[in-house]
Motif scaffolding. Structure first.
Motif, PDB file in Angstrom:
ATOM      1  N   TYR A   1       0.461  -1.212   0.476  1.00 26.76           N
ATOM      2  CA  TYR A   1      -0.078  -0.005  -0.534  1.00 26.76           C
ATOM      3  C   TYR A   1       0.955   1.758  -0.062  1.00 26.76           C
ATOM      4  O   TYR A   1       0.992   2.532  -1.143  1.00 26.76           O
ATOM      5  N   VAL A   2       2.284   1.787   0.854  1.00 25.02           N
ATOM      6  CA  VAL A   2       2.798   2.769   0.810  1.00 25.02           C
ATOM      7  C   VAL A   2       3.751   2.099  -0.454  1.00 25.02           C
ATOM      8  O   VAL A   2       3.703   3.536  -0.713  1.00 25.02           O
ATOM      9  N   GLU A   3       3.483   1.638  -0.679  1.00 25.64           N
ATOM     10  CA  GLU A   3       4.594   1.870  -1.971  1.00 25.64           C
ATOM     11  C   GLU A   3       3.191   2.696  -2.984  1.00 25.64           C
ATOM     12  O   GLU A   3       4.249   3.211  -3.887  1.00 25.64           O
ATOM     13  N   ALA A   4       2.353   1.877  -3.417  1.00 24.99           N
ATOM     14  CA  ALA A   4       1.263   2.421  -4.664  1.00 24.99           C
ATOM     15  C   ALA A   4       1.239   3.716  -3.950  1.00 24.99           C
ATOM     16  O   ALA A   4       1.139   4.569  -5.045  1.00 24.99           O
ATOM     17  N   VAL A   5       0.774   4.192  -2.818  1.00 25.70           N
ATOM     18  CA  VAL A   5       0.988   5.723  -2.471  1.00 25.70           C
ATOM     19  C   VAL A   5       1.838   6.646  -3.043  1.00 25.70           C
ATOM     20  O   VAL A   5       1.916   7.455  -4.172  1.00 25.70           O
ATOM     21  N   GLU A   6       3.268   5.991  -2.673  1.00 25.50           N
ATOM     22  CA  GLU A   6       4.466   6.788  -3.245  1.00 25.50           C
ATOM     23  C   GLU A   6       4.686   6.626  -5.350  1.00 25.50           C
ATOM     24  O   GLU A   6       5.132   7.679  -5.628  1.00 25.50           O
ATOM     25  N   GLN A   7       4.469   5.448  -5.587  1.00 26.20           N
ATOM     26  CA  GLN A   7       4.265   5.245  -6.872  1.00 26.20           C
ATOM     27  C   GLN A   7       3.383   6.405  -7.282  1.00 26.20           C
ATOM     28  O   GLN A   7       3.951   7.485  -8.729  1.00 26.20           O
ATOM     29  N   VAL A   8       2.303   6.463  -7.259  1.00 23.05           N
ATOM     30  CA  VAL A   8       0.958   7.310  -7.316  1.00 23.05           C
ATOM     31  C   VAL A   8       1.422   8.737  -7.306  1.00 23.05           C
ATOM     32  O   VAL A   8       1.464   9.781  -8.383  1.00 23.05           O
ATOM     33  N   ARG A   9       2.465   9.095  -5.899  1.00 25.63           N
ATOM     34  CA  ARG A   9       2.399   9.966  -6.300  1.00 25.63           C
ATOM     35  C   ARG A   9       3.551  10.881  -7.506  1.00 25.63           C
ATOM     36  O   ARG A   9       3.229  12.125  -7.671  1.00 25.63           O
ATOM     37  N   VAL A  10       4.528  10.303  -7.006  1.00 27.62           N
ATOM     38  CA  VAL A  10       5.831  10.412  -8.034  1.00 27.62           C
ATOM     39  C   VAL A  10       5.016  11.080  -9.260  1.00 27.62           C
ATOM     40  O   VAL A  10       5.533  11.402 -10.353  1.00 27.62           O
ATOM     41  N   ALA A  11       3.898   9.781  -9.851  1.00 24.83           N
ATOM     42  CA  ALA A  11       3.511   9.903 -11.743  1.00 24.83           C
ATOM     43  C   ALA A  11       2.785  11.283 -11.021  1.00 24.83           C
ATOM     44  O   ALA A  11       2.910  11.888 -12.391  1.00 24.83           O
ATOM     45  N   ALA A  12       1.620  11.274 -10.300  1.00 24.98           N
ATOM     46  CA  ALA A  12       1.106  12.117 -10.343  1.00 24.98           C
ATOM     47  C   ALA A  12       2.125  13.802 -10.283  1.00 24.98           C
ATOM     48  O   ALA A  12       1.695  14.852 -11.389  1.00 24.98           O
ATOM     49  N   ALA A  13       2.925  13.710  -9.734  1.00 28.20           N
ATOM     50  CA  ALA A  13       3.570  14.770  -9.414  1.00 28.20           C
ATOM     51  C   ALA A  13       4.730  15.040 -11.565  1.00 28.20           C
ATOM     52  O   ALA A  13       4.396  16.192 -11.555  1.00 28.20           O
ATOM     53  N   ALA A  14       4.669  14.101 -12.156  1.00 28.53           N
ATOM     54  CA  ALA A  14       5.276  14.373 -13.104  1.00 28.53           C
ATOM     55  C   ALA A  14       3.977  14.576 -14.371  1.00 28.53           C
ATOM     56  O   ALA A  14       4.290  15.399 -14.938  1.00 28.53           O
ATOM     57  N   TYR A  15       2.899  14.035 -14.362  1.00 34.16           N
ATOM     58  CA  TYR A  15       2.285  14.360 -14.750  1.00 34.16           C
ATOM     59  C   TYR A  15       1.932  16.245 -14.855  1.00 34.16           C
ATOM     60  O   TYR A  15       1.346  16.616 -15.887  1.00 34.16           O
ATOM     61  N   TYR A  16       0.989  16.130 -13.716  1.00 37.18           N
ATOM     62  CA  TYR A  16       0.811  17.728 -13.137  1.00 37.18           C
ATOM     63  C   TYR A  16       2.216  19.109 -13.321  1.00 37.18           C
ATOM     64  O   TYR A  16       1.726  20.076 -13.087  1.00 37.18           O
TER      65      TYR A  16
END
Length: 685
Positions: free
Chosen positions: A15-30
């Motif tokens: 779960y924590v790893e997934a949160v980090e993946q989404v956070r990094v991906a969202a930072a790049a996307y936006y």
């Protein structure tokens, strides 16, 4: 069926790893529009996080994207949005839409007063601020609470005028995109300045909007989706009480391009049943649109419904995004192999780490030409964006340069022809063996004798290879002048030779569409050959036409027309030999078409798109799918390959499967092969 199932998160560490993946991906996307995750993978992780938190509320971390406006802990900017730019919750099928509608009605305590539906444009969200009708500031969405000031781009965005038609102070929200035409233009500009081409329109739009100090300008477009009072508007209630539909209409009146100006337009509908019909229509047109969309946005239209439904910390409860299956995914190039096609052109193919795109596992993609490899600067080991639209072969859009590690290797271009080892003509972007069609003559002949071309039964690959090796066949026209002695030498059987000779004689009477297809003209296949043959009627008419004439055929543009003329010029000696051998050079028309005074019956399938699926039975049992498509087109119809709202008829044989189910759900007429044969039999004779 749900097209984006949740990622399974087995424990808190996952779960924590997934949160980090989404956070990094969202930072790049936006941030700059790039991301290590494609949309489908991002959605799967988001749903997995939400499901895990629902089951283990005590494990939720503060950085979780489920409670954040932009679905990630993303750096925003210096400009605070007066009203947060919220995200939208996603649904993936009609059942999900029904559940959302039921939940909305339950929250309101009544049925909603109507819905507004429009395309979900795949771009970068912005807020444009107008003061007294003048565009004064342009701000990215950022993290939804704060955004980046990109006012330097004012004047470069088509559809977002510098001055409105009325002197109002307002905030316009929309999506910045590159249309297909602008994307191609942008990459031509980049190439002129020696810069790598963009990998996809969304990344190109995001990067170009933020870019400063470039020696060139990339044209952008904006499609607005809502209107708010500006922060300095004298009357903050200027647009109060208006439905969402009215706000979109007001934007258009002010001179702003809106989602209603897309080819699919928008709709104001009474219920979600009608919304589902609109969604199906948009999905069917998606691949042909001049800009990228990844779904449909469904909103409660009335402001009272919006107010009463309210919003969560991340998304409004009165709107939802119906996401389409992804047609683009990211994966890695594992290797590149080279082959030589039937016409002598070199065909590079990328071996990919397998990836699921729109329900199909893709492990290979075409690279088209060495020129494309060079233009895109592709490397083995690259993370690349792969696209699969409709029924076309998957292809690589471009590399995700930001994800390069330095371990990627240049793709080696061949020095010699991969098939024969001979020299290569590098004069054009697509390289070709100097021997042309003679490089792998056996393949060309095998193709020509196939069931959907000359249909010469008995000429299998081994016999063809022997005929070519013996020098009996130097091109496909030589098939029709083979002697009994040559065939006996190749087959070793007088009995088989007699059968083959009879089949060759019968093949001389094949219609022009099959003869043209047998030529293997580059850029054509069975469907295009039928269209060309039916349009011109004779081989002579085809050879005598010019580029303007060829462009009258559906699916042929200027570049393809020029290529076809070059191919026909190259094949002229073969066509002449076919004619001299008595091979038919005409296409049969409708019954009685040769008699202008006869009463020609109306074509039963005129203007209708017809799809055939399943195993044909009855009178059609012995026909190939291509032969069935020929019947469809001879009866005035257009042979389709997939079922959509534009399909007029489905011919469903045994084991028809999902196409039949989809046709029935869309209210499309479904007939058996026997019924279809009866429909067209009287017309075709």
């Amino acid at each position: 069926m749900d097209t984006a199932p949740a990622a399974v998160l087995a424990d808190r560490a996952a779960y924590v790893e997934a949160v980090e993946q989404v956070r990094v991906a969202a930072a790049a996307y936006y941030g700059d529009g790039t991301s290590a995750l494609d949309d489908d993978a991002f959605d799967r992780l988001m749903r997995g996080i939400a499901l895990y938190e629902e089951a283990h509320p005590g494990d939720a971390v503060a950085e979780s994207p489920t409670g954040q406006v932009a679905a990630g802990a993303v750096a925003g900017g210096d400009v605070v949005h007066t009203i947060p730019m919220l995200s939208l919750d996603n649904i993936f099928d009609h059942d999900g839409l029904l559940r959302w509608g039921t939940g909305l009605a339950r929250r309101l305590g009544r049925e909603p007063q109507g819905f507004h539906v429009g395309p979900k444009i795949d771009g970068l969200a912005v807020a444009a601020y107008y003061t007294d009708g003048k565009l004064t500031r342009l701000v990215t969405r950022g993290n939804g609470t704060t955004g980046e000031d990109v006012s330097h781009a004012i004047g470069t965005v088509d559809g977002l005028p510098d001055t409105l038609n009325e002197p109002v102070s307002a905030e316009v929200r929309g999506e910045i995109v590159l249309t297909t035409e602008q994307f191609d233009q942008a990459n031509r500009i980049r190439a002129q300045y020696g810069e790598p081409v963009f990998s996809n329109p969304r990344n190109a739009a995001a990067g170009s909007l933020r870019a400063t100090g470039r020696a060139y300008t990339i044209p952008l477009s904006c499609y607005a989706y809502t209107l708010l009072p500006g922060p300095d508007a004298p009357d903050n209630d200027a647009f109060a009480g208006r439905t969402h539909s009215e706000l979109v209409d007001t934007l258009g009146r002010l001179g702003v391009r809106t989602v209603a100006d897309t080819p699919v337009g928008t709709r104001t509908l009474r219920d979600l049943d009608a919304a589902r019909d609109y969604i199906d229509t948009v999905a069917a047109q998606r691949d042909a649109l001049p800009l990228g969309i990844d779904g449909v946005v469904v909103k409660a239209d009335h402001p009272d419904d919006q107010h009463d439904a309210g919003a969560g910390s991340r998304a409004p409860r009165w709107a939802v995004a119906y996401k389409f299956p992804a047609v683009e995914k990211t994966t890695r190039i594992l290797d590149v192999t080279w082959a030589t096609g039937r016409t002598g052109f070199l065909a590079p193919r990328a071996q990919l780490a397998p990836v699921d795109i729109a329900g199909v596992t893709v492990a290979y993609a075409t690279l088209h030409s060495p020129g494309m490899i060079t233009k895109l600067d592709l490397r083995t080991g690259d993370t690349v964006t792969v696209r699969r639209a409709g029924d076309v072969i998957p292809y690589i859009v471009g590399p995700v340069v930001a994800l390069r590690t330095g371990e990627e290797a240049p793709i080696e271009l061949p020095d010699r022809c991969p098939a024969c080892g001979g020299e290569i003509d590098r004069a054009q972007e697509r390289w070709r063996c100097l021997q042309g069609r003679a490089c792998d003559l056996s393949r060309s002949v095998e193709y020509a004798v196939g069931r959907d071309q000359f249909d010469i039964e008995g000429l299998g690959p081994k016999i063809v290879e022997r005929l070519v090796a013996d020098g009996a066949v130097a091109d496909i026209a030589d098939l029709f002048t083979l002697t009994r002695e040559q065939l006996v030498a190749a087959t070793g059987s007088e009995k088989n030779t007699d059968k083959i000779l009879a089949n060759i004689t019968a093949a001389k009477d094949r219609p022009l569409s099959r003869v043209f297809c047998a030529l293997g003209v580059r850029g054509t296949g069975r469907s295009m050959s039928r269209r060309i043959a039916r349009h011109f009627g004779t081989m002579t008419a085809i050879q005598d036409t010019d580029t303007d004439g060829l462009q009258q055929v559906e699916g042929i543009g200027p570049e393809k027309a020029a290529m076809l003329l070059a191919e026909l010029a190259e094949l002229a000696p073969v066509i002449a030999k076919l004619a001299a051998a008595g091979v038919n050079q005409t296409e049969p028309g409708p019954p009685n078409s040769s008699d202008p005074d006869a009463d020609t019956p109306a074509a039963p399938l005129a203007g209708m798109t017809v799809v055939a699926t399943g195993s044909m039975t009855g009178p059609l049992a012995d026909l190939s799918r291509n032969a069935v498509n020929e019947l469809i087109e001879r009866a005035g119809g257009r042979a389709g390959s997939s079922v959509s709202k534009t399909t007029g008829l489905l011919v469903a044989g045994a084991n028809a499967g999902s196409k039949k189910s989809k046709a029935e759900s869309l209210g499309i007429t479904v007939v058996s092969p026997e019924e279809f044969a009866e429909m067209v039999g009287a017309y075709l004779g």
